[in-house]
Scaffold this active site. Sequence first.
Site, PDB file in Angstrom:
ATOM      1  CB  CYS A 204      14.291 -15.513   4.835  1.00 56.67           C
ATOM      2  SG  CYS A 204      13.578 -15.926   3.241  1.00 56.67           S
ATOM      3  CB  CYS A 357      28.506 -13.450  10.445  1.00 57.06           C
ATOM      4  SG  CYS A 357      27.784 -14.986  11.021  1.00 57.06           S
TER       5      CYS A 357
END
Length: 399
Positions: A204, A357
């Site tokens: 998540c 990222c």
Amino acid sequence: MISSVLERHAEWRGAELPELTREEILRYSRHLLMPEVGLQGQRKLKASSVLLIGTGGLGSPLALYLAAAGVGRIGIVDFDVVEATNLQRQIIHGTSQEGRPKVESARERMLDINPLIQVDAYNEAFTSTNAMEIARPYEVVVDGTDNFPTRYLVNDLCVLLGKPNVYGSIFRFEGQVGVFDSGRGPCYRCLFPAPPPPGEVPSCAEGGVFGVLPGTIGTLQATEVIKLLLGIGDPLIGRLLLYDALEMSFEELRLRKNPDCLICSEHPTIDHLIDYEAFCGVPSHDHGQETVASDWDIEAKELSERLHRGERLRLIDVREAHEWEIAHIEGAELVPLAVLPEHMHEFDSAENMVFLCKSGSRSARAVKLLRTAGFRKVRNLRGGINAWSREVDPSVPIY
Ligand SMILES: [Zn+2]
């Protein structure tokens, strides 16, 4: 192996249940009015005990409803502290609790809802070392953590101790709920003997989650826990409930016990808890930024210094376009990980390249991909753009 809940229901037929006080009769009156619960059922709940692993998104509604329902003893395990990014879905915690241990924040809230119950707080990670000792006194175990190492740990633990395991998992808009009770049906390993390769299923923290989703799934888990404790209705044993919030649809899969299951079949090969982080190849927490250090890493500070010296470095950002919109580093190029293989021919192996990222794990996969393809001058920005924000440029928002 007979489940402890079944054994206890058998015991109850002869044994004494605790009486309810006048205060409890008043508090639980809406339960007492229903014949399926009634006085006997509420006394069963008072005598019951549940261990809840995790007080995050799934753990929040679980802890709130189990406390409100009058489950007599609830153990909660978590080692995390409350952070700002939790508050979009972890409704047991509040802004005033930021920085405090989650088990303390959760325990206070549960006892505010219902001071007549006992809440045991374990402010520690749930691991193979302490799991048996922590879980032994409780009748039902609920996994509210939603990560693979804890999922396999809870499964194996529950099979070995003969306790039901109430499972839930969530991703973005989709969730699953099931009850694994190896005495009466399949276990999680019957379905999934081994975890997916590390990185294949994003967490998540990486993929995001719709804030209401853990509320729905955690509430379904709480429903199953209370039904198990009362011995009423049809539990989700041998069934996996799939929920899609976008379509607002439920589906059900029938599950079968695997006769060759490594742990719950007649000839199990697993008879003790193993190292689940090693087994799954991922850590059992969801912080994202704590990726394992590698020789291919470059720290944000070093990258900034090298760029300042005017070194020629190509910065490739492998996040998605909607993440780029939230925050990006000037001069970087966006090549999402999913389309990276198609763009590899545009890279020059003589060039120095740094991949980044959000937190460093997707870019680590990108670097691995390029290294495998023969690129030698590729590095991974350790901790991702969030580390860049913390260590170099605070004007870049952390998300
Ligand atoms: Zn099994």
